[in-house]
Structures are given as structure tokens and as C-alpha cells.
Design a protein around this motif. Structure first.
Motif, short mmCIF file in Angstrom:
data_model
loop_
_atom_site.label_atom_id
_atom_site.label_comp_id
_atom_site.label_asym_id
_atom_site.label_seq_id
_atom_site.Cartn_x
_atom_site.Cartn_y
_atom_site.Cartn_z
N LEU A 1 0.83 -1.21 0.00
CA LEU A 1 0.00 0.00 0.00
C LEU A 1 0.86 1.26 0.00
O LEU A 1 0.65 2.19 -0.78
CB LEU A 1 -0.92 0.00 1.22
CG LEU A 1 -1.89 1.17 1.31
CD1 LEU A 1 -3.07 0.93 0.41
CD2 LEU A 1 -2.35 1.39 2.74
N LEU A 2 1.87 1.31 0.87
CA LEU A 2 2.71 2.50 0.97
C LEU A 2 3.56 2.69 -0.27
O LEU A 2 3.93 3.82 -0.61
CB LEU A 2 3.61 2.39 2.21
CG LEU A 2 2.89 2.40 3.57
CD1 LEU A 2 3.89 2.23 4.70
CD2 LEU A 2 2.09 3.68 3.76
N GLN A 3 3.87 1.59 -0.94
CA GLN A 3 4.71 1.69 -2.12
C GLN A 3 3.94 2.12 -3.36
O GLN A 3 4.44 2.90 -4.17
CB GLN A 3 5.40 0.34 -2.37
CG GLN A 3 6.40 0.36 -3.52
CD GLN A 3 7.19 -0.93 -3.58
OE1 GLN A 3 7.13 -1.76 -2.68
NE2 GLN A 3 7.94 -1.11 -4.66
N TYR A 4 2.70 1.62 -3.51
CA TYR A 4 1.97 1.84 -4.76
C TYR A 4 0.77 2.78 -4.63
O TYR A 4 0.22 3.20 -5.64
CB TYR A 4 1.51 0.50 -5.33
CG TYR A 4 2.66 -0.38 -5.71
CD1 TYR A 4 3.57 0.00 -6.70
CD2 TYR A 4 2.87 -1.60 -5.07
CE1 TYR A 4 4.64 -0.81 -7.04
CE2 TYR A 4 3.94 -2.41 -5.39
CZ TYR A 4 4.83 -2.01 -6.39
OH TYR A 4 5.89 -2.81 -6.71
N GLU A 5 0.34 3.10 -3.42
CA GLU A 5 -0.81 3.98 -3.25
C GLU A 5 -0.42 5.34 -2.70
O GLU A 5 -1.28 6.12 -2.34
CB GLU A 5 -1.82 3.32 -2.29
CG GLU A 5 -2.54 2.13 -2.88
CD GLU A 5 -3.63 2.55 -3.85
OE1 GLU A 5 -4.64 3.12 -3.41
OE2 GLU A 5 -3.46 2.32 -5.05
N ASN A 6 0.87 5.63 -2.60
CA ASN A 6 1.33 6.91 -2.09
C ASN A 6 2.26 7.56 -3.09
O ASN A 6 3.01 6.88 -3.80
CB ASN A 6 2.08 6.72 -0.76
CG ASN A 6 1.16 6.43 0.39
OD1 ASN A 6 0.56 7.33 0.96
ND2 ASN A 6 1.02 5.16 0.73
N TYR A 7 2.21 8.87 -3.11
CA TYR A 7 3.20 9.62 -3.90
C TYR A 7 3.71 10.78 -3.04
O TYR A 7 2.92 11.59 -2.55
CB TYR A 7 2.63 10.16 -5.20
CG TYR A 7 3.71 10.82 -6.02
CD1 TYR A 7 4.58 10.05 -6.79
CD2 TYR A 7 3.90 12.20 -5.96
CE1 TYR A 7 5.61 10.65 -7.50
CE2 TYR A 7 4.93 12.80 -6.67
CZ TYR A 7 5.77 12.02 -7.44
OH TYR A 7 6.80 12.60 -8.14
N PRO A 8 5.01 10.86 -2.82
CA PRO A 8 6.01 9.88 -3.28
C PRO A 8 5.88 8.56 -2.51
O PRO A 8 5.38 8.55 -1.39
CB PRO A 8 7.34 10.58 -2.96
CG PRO A 8 7.01 11.48 -1.82
CD PRO A 8 5.62 11.95 -2.05
N PRO A 9 6.32 7.45 -3.12
CA PRO A 9 6.21 6.15 -2.44
C PRO A 9 6.99 6.14 -1.14
O PRO A 9 8.01 6.82 -1.00
CB PRO A 9 6.81 5.17 -3.46
CG PRO A 9 6.81 5.89 -4.76
CD PRO A 9 6.96 7.34 -4.45
N ILE A 10 6.50 5.36 -0.18
CA ILE A 10 7.21 5.18 1.09
C ILE A 10 7.74 3.74 1.10
O ILE A 10 6.96 2.79 1.10
CB ILE A 10 6.30 5.43 2.30
CG1 ILE A 10 5.78 6.86 2.30
CG2 ILE A 10 7.04 5.13 3.59
CD1 ILE A 10 4.79 7.16 3.40
N LEU A 11 9.06 3.59 1.10
CA LEU A 11 9.70 2.27 1.15
C LEU A 11 10.28 2.06 2.53
O LEU A 11 10.80 2.98 3.15
CB LEU A 11 10.81 2.17 0.10
CG LEU A 11 10.41 2.40 -1.36
CD1 LEU A 11 11.65 2.33 -2.24
CD2 LEU A 11 9.38 1.39 -1.80
N HIS A 12 10.20 0.85 3.02
CA HIS A 12 10.78 0.57 4.33
C HIS A 12 12.29 0.37 4.21
O HIS A 12 13.06 0.93 4.98
CB HIS A 12 10.16 -0.69 4.95
CG HIS A 12 10.50 -0.85 6.40
ND1 HIS A 12 11.75 -1.27 6.82
CD2 HIS A 12 9.79 -0.61 7.53
CE1 HIS A 12 11.78 -1.30 8.14
NE2 HIS A 12 10.60 -0.90 8.59
N ASN A 13 12.70 -0.45 3.24
CA ASN A 13 14.10 -0.69 2.91
C ASN A 13 14.87 -1.50 3.94
O ASN A 13 16.08 -1.67 3.80
CB ASN A 13 14.85 0.63 2.65
CG ASN A 13 16.05 0.42 1.74
OD1 ASN A 13 15.95 -0.30 0.75
ND2 ASN A 13 17.17 1.01 2.07
#
Length: 633
Positions: A463-475
Motif C-alpha cells: 500500500l505504501l509503495q503503490y498507493e502513495n506519492y512519493p512512495p514510502i519504502l521501508h528498505n
């Protein structure tokens, strides 16, 4: 005076009833159906703590009676044979050979044993057979186990690199439940040594493991309400009691039963110390029975007063504040820092005792996580974010603003942050009651909860990667960054907050996390490779967490463990080139979690779907892999 506030007999009666109601509520809620804060004391013999059904007295089942010599050495007696106890396991105990001293070679008749309804030789034993005429007993791969001799050195070293013919009893081809070691005589073998190799490891402990259980229909088999009954592996018709997750004890009604447990500051604590903020069912029943009549009377009286109350004019109504109401879904945003606190670096230094190592919970590519306590007593998670230059500092500042605005059931609530110049950025999260997933795996966590947690985490990351801009990655997702609330729902912390990550290792990190819930142990790069090799060669049961009791799991759960291991394999093989992504992993884990609605599992499928309510990602997860277009990040 406004007519509404004129004293009257009806308003006095209502006030009296309200006071009575509050007094009753206060009195009843003060009734505490508390649990003890420690497990009942157990019988001792040296360093051994003896739990039910084992005992030193003669008041319990005779088959489990032990004797303690010189207040330090423990012995088990079965059919007129005496065995020295080396170690206890949850499902058995490791015993030494009756003959002493320790020998590299033992006669096949040196361990006389007759299986009964209480004890049997465990499948987890691995034996080395000597001078066998039939080499078909020797099993490839068995020699990969680390088996230690009498002097504590590897058996390969003490025997010149030859440990004889290695045979695991779990193979079942030559040895059957109920047999003793003399059965290998028909293959021409003249001697043997034995080790127990716990499931999920390859490190042997010298001795013979005996599985124990109690007959299913006996009174001793009664389990605590908070325990489940598991079938013995090698003893037909016998069972054990195992406390369900979140409870500790022997699980038996005639033993210590099960006491609520949780993790605090690296230690397991019990009962009221867990501070589970849930009302006891009995208390609610009492409250409902007493308060219901009072509420009915109060409602009738209030209605009577309302009917007699003067009607407020339009002009008067203009003086009242009518605030608009708002509703939110499980995924929403709030404006900036309206509910987050700005900490000084000094405050967080004090909360973490100067960021001492003793407060450190985990460390990784995104920084270091500490446990802290604010001045008001609130326990918090303090994430000192890794930051190498001023550009990253500004990026992190912006990402903290964005992350703080996200409201999601599986994202740990951000209490505040610190952006003092000259120091690393710091994010402060709530501290969920059941600690980290890493700690819970160490204590033991049932399969249902494990798969629900990783399904929730994968859904959140997608969800955070594809439904947010800019994406939020945990990494750097891992068990040390995932915390569990009182309902064992995942709460993710520790995000890497640089907008442009040097490398996106998301799928590899997810693979490591999935392997950890399968194996029960934190995976290093070399152990990941070894685990995947065993999984791909069909040796899954060799890496499964021993506390899951793989052989005792229902067929459906065994299949699910295999599916999760397969997802981990594909994350490593295909995650790097985009052929298998976070949405794919979330889709498959969601499906497994949805299938866990029965069999004693709390169904989490609906809750996970709620994660994606009003979101196109739920449609993406429902689509076939070939039809999905993922935006470039």
C-alpha cells in the motif's frame, strides 16, 4: 436563569440517579479478577525445574516420577531401568545411556527400552551405526549434522572423519515407533551412538531423546482452558497440553495451567504485568446485570425531563457550536503534525539513557531502534534514523511529515519526532504491548499468528509503495522492526526515510522475514542460502521452527508452511528483476491468511481487506499477475 437550569424535583431525581449510577460503575470496575504475576514455584533438583507431569513426590502419575541424587543429578525410572536426565524439552527429555562412562561405541543392547503409553524414543534422534553389513541404512545428507563426541569435539574429528553409517530415526524405513536400538542388529550392525538433532537445526546433542505424553482418556490429560491438545508423534493414543500463544505454563489442569505472558525489557512477565487493556468477560456480565435496570430507569426519567424542557429558540441555538463530524477509513491521512510532538534531542537522550546499548532493540540499514521511557512514564520506541549528509536530512524531514500523516492499522502510531540540527533525525513511535515479532518468535508463536502478521505487513508495504506519492519504502523490513499489539496485530516501525534509496532490497528483506517465521530464527546471508537450498531440495521439515511441531500440525498448516517458504524462494529468485513484487507477495499471503479462518485461528482476512478499502490496490491483488501494471517508483 435559563429555564433549563431551574431546579426541579425531576432534575434532582435524575441527578441522584446519575450519581448512583456512577458510584455503582466505579465500585464494580474496581473489582479485579487479577492473575498472579509469576508462575507457581516448581520442584527443583540442581539446575532443573520440574514441571507437570514430572514430579519428585508420589502424589502424581507414577510413570513420571523422578529421583534427585545429591540435590543435583536427576534420574528417570522406566521399567526397572534408570536413565540420567540431561535436558528437558517441551515434548520430551534427553537422557544418557545407562552405562557409563560415555563411549564412542555402544552395544546395540546398551540402551534397553520398552515403549509404553507414556514414553517412546523420539523421531528426532540421529544414530551412527558401526560395522553394518547392509549399507542401505546410510542416508545421504545425514552426515551434514554437527555431531559431538564424548569430549565435546566434533565426531568427525575424533573418529578420523568417519562417523559410521548415519541414520535419522525420522526416516522410518528401518526403525518404527516402539522399537529400540536392537532392531539394527538385523542389518548386521554391531554398535551405535545417538544424538538428538532438534528440528530446524543441524547441531546434535549427545544422548537419547524420549518423547513423553499422557493417555488421551486419562484424567491427567485435562488441559487448561487457555491450552490446546496436541497428539504425540511416536506414542499412539497419547497427548500433551500446550498453552496457546500469549500464555505460559505446562498447560495441564492438574499442573500450573496457563498464565497470561508477555515480553517486557527483554524478560518474560506474567499476569497483571502484561497490562492487557481488555475487560474480563465475567466482569462485563456482572456490570451488564447490575447497570441495565439503572440505565432503563435513567432513560425513562431523562425522557420525561426532556419532554417538560422548554424548546430552545433559533436565536439561542445560534450560540451553540456545531462542529462538523468526520469519518475515516482504515487508510487515511491527517494534516501534518497536528497530533505529533516535537521532541528535543536532550529529551530523547534522557528517555533512552543516553542511547545506551542496553536500550537497543535492533539495528539495521535504516538506523537503530531503542526502547525509551518518557518523563510521564510512557514507554516508546525511539528510532535514530541513519543520515549521512544535509541533503538526506532535508529528505528525511519531508518524509517524516508524509509518514506522520498516514493513519493505518498496521503502522505503529508516530508520537513525535526530533529534527535538531547537528544530530541524527529521530522518530518516536508508540510501544505496542506484546513487544517485537523477533522476541515473540523466540518465546514461541503459533502458525496462525505468524502468517497473519506477515500478511498484514506485506499488505502495508504494498500500500505504501503503490498507493502513495512519493512512495514510502521501508528498505529494511525485519522481525525487529515489527511490533505486536494486544491482539497480535502487526505494527511496523523503522522506515528508511530517504526518498531515493541506494538500492531497493524490499523483496530480499521480505524473503528473510518469511524464512524467519518458518524457521523461528533470525537469518544471516549464509543461512538464508542454506535454508533455501534445503527447501528447494524438498527438505522443508529440516528447517521448520521446532516450536511449531511440524509433524503434529494439520495437513493444511503443513501445506501453508510450504507455501510461505515457496513465496520466500520466489522473492529471492525473481524479486530483483520485477517478475515477483510486493503486490504478488501480498496477494498470496492474504489468501493464506483468509484460509486460516477455521481450526482455532482468528480469521484476519476481513481485517486485512479493510487495509485496502476504497483502494485500487485491492483490485490489483485480486487480478492475475499478467494483468497487473505497476507504476515505476
Amino acid at each position: 436563569m435559563h429555564p433549563l437550569f431551574l431546579p426541579s424535583s425531576s432534575s434532582s431525581s435524575a441527578l441522584f440517579l446519575l450519581l448512583l449510577l456512577l458510584l455503582t460503575l466505579q465500585t464494580l470496575t474496581s473489582i479485579s479478577l487479577s492473575q498472579p504475576e509469576a508462575l507457581p514455584s516448581l520442584e527443583k533438583c540442581g539446575n532443573f525445574s520440574i514441571s507437570f507431569p514430572f514430579h519428585l513426590s508420589s502424589s502424581s502419575v507414577a510413570a513420571f516420577r523422578l529421583s534427585c541424587a545429591n540435590s543435583s543429578t536427576l534420574f528417570l525410572h522406566i521399567n526397572h531401568q534408570t536413565y540420567r536426565v540431561i535436558e528437558f524439552f517441551t515434548d520430551g527429555l534427553l537422557v544418557d545411556f545407562p552405562s557409563s562412562p560415555c563411549r564412542q561405541f555402544n552395544d546395540l543392547r546398551s540402551f534397553p527400552f520398552s515403549a509404553n503409553q507414556f514414553f517412546s524414543i523420539s523421531f528426532e534422534n540421529v544414530v551412527s551405526l558401526y560395522d553394518c553389513e547392509d549399507s542401505s541404512l546410510c542416508k545421504a545428507g545425514c552426515e551434514a549434522n554437527d555431531l559431538f563426541g564424548c569430549d565435546g569435539r566434533d565426531e568427525d574429528e575424533t573418529s578420523g572423519g568417519d562417523i559410521g553409517c548415519c541414520y535419522p530415526l525420522s526416516d522410518h524405513s528401518a526403525w518404527r515407533p516402539g522399537d529400540d536400538f536392537s532392531v539394527f542388529g538385523k542389518y548386521g550392525c554391531r554398535g551405535f551412538s545417538s544424538w538428538v538433532v532438534p528440528r530446524g537445526t543441524n547441531r546434535g546433542k549427545r544422548g537419547v531423546k524420549l518423547e513423553w505424553a499422557v493417555p488421551r482418556n486419562s484424567s491427567e490429560a485435562a488441559c487448561d482452558p487457555e491450552a490446546r491438545t496436541v497428539n504425540a508423534t511416536a506414542i499412539q493414543g497419547s497427548v500433551r497440553c500446550v498453552c496457546r500463544d500469549g500464555f505460559a505454563g505446562d498447560g495441564f489442569v492438574h499442573g500450573t495451567g496457563c498464565l497470561r505472558s508477555c515480553y517486557r525489557d527483554g524478560n518474560e512477565v506474567y499476569g497483571n504485568k502484561c497490562e492487557i487493556k481488555k475487560h474480563n468477560g465475567k466482569k462485563l456480565t456482572v456490570l451488564a446485570g447490575v447497570l441495565a435496570p439503572l440505565f432503563i430507569l435513567g432513560s425513562l426519567l431523562a425522557l420525561f425531563c426532556l419532554l417538560k424542557r422548554p424548546v430552545t429558540t433559533t436565536h439561542e441555538a445560534q450560540h451553540f457550536d456545531h462542529s462538523p463530524t468526520t469519518t475515516t477509513t482504515s487508510v487515511s491521512f491527517r494534516k501534518g503534525y497536528n497530533k505529533t510532538r516535537l521532541f528535543t534531542y536532550r529529551e530523547l537522550e534522557e528517555a533512552t539513557k543516553g542511547f545506551q546499548d542496553s536500550q537497543k532493540l535492533t539495528q539495521g540499514k535504516t538506523g537503530t531502534i531503542y526502547s525509551g521511557n518518557l518523563k510521564n512514564g510512557t514507554r516508546v520506541i525511539v528510532h535514530k534514523v541513519l543520515c549521512e549528509n544535509q541533503i538526506e536530512f532535508l529528505e528525511i524531514s519531508s518524509q517524516i511529515d508524509h509518514l506522520s500523516a498516514v493513519l493505518h492499522r498496521n503502522l505503529a502510531r508516530i508520537i513525535g519526532f526530533c529534527m535538531d540540527i547537528g544530530y541524527n533525525p529521530v522518530v518516536v513511535y508508540e510501544y505496542p504491548v506484546n513487544g517485537s515479532l523477533q522476541d515473540r518468535l523466540r518465546l514461541g508463536l503459533d502458525w496462525c499468528k505468524r502468517v497473519n502478521v506477515v500478511a498484514e505487513v506485506a499488505g502495508l508495504l504494498a500500500l505504501l509503495q503503490y498507493e502513495n506519492y512519493p512512495p514510502i519504502l521501508h528498505n529494511n523490513i525485519g522481525s525487529g522492526y515489527i511490533f505486536l499489539d494486544e491482539d497480535f496485530q502487526a505494527k511496523v516501525t523503522g522506515f528508511g526515510l530517504q526518498r531515493k534509496q541506494r538500492t531497493d532490497t524490499s523483496m530480499y528483506d521480505v524473503a528473510v522475514l518469511l524464512l524467519e517465521i518458518v524457521t523461528g530464527s533470525k537469518q544471516r546471508e549464509e543461512t538464508v542460502t542454506q535454508a533455501l537450498q534445503r527447501i528447494r531440495s524438498g527438505k522443508l521439515e529440516e528447517v521448520v521452527d521446532p516450536s511449531l511441531y511440524f509433524h503434529e500440525q494439520p495437513v493444511a498448516y503443513k501445506e501453508q508452511i510450504g507455501l510461505v517458504a515457496d513465496i520466500a524462494t520466489r522473492c529471492v529468485l525473481f524479486g530483483g528483476d520485477g517478475k515477483f513484487g510486493m503486490v504478488d507477495a501480498a496477494r498470496e499471503l492474504l489468501q493464506i491468511a483468509e484460509n486460516n479462518g477455521g481450526g482455532g485461528c482468528d480469521k484476519k482476512g476481513d481485517g486485512i481487506e479493510e487495509t485496502f478499502s476504497n483502494s485500487s490496490l485491492l483490485q490489483m491483488i485480486s487480478m492475475s499477475p499478467d494483468s497487473i501494471y505497476l507504476p515505476k517508483t
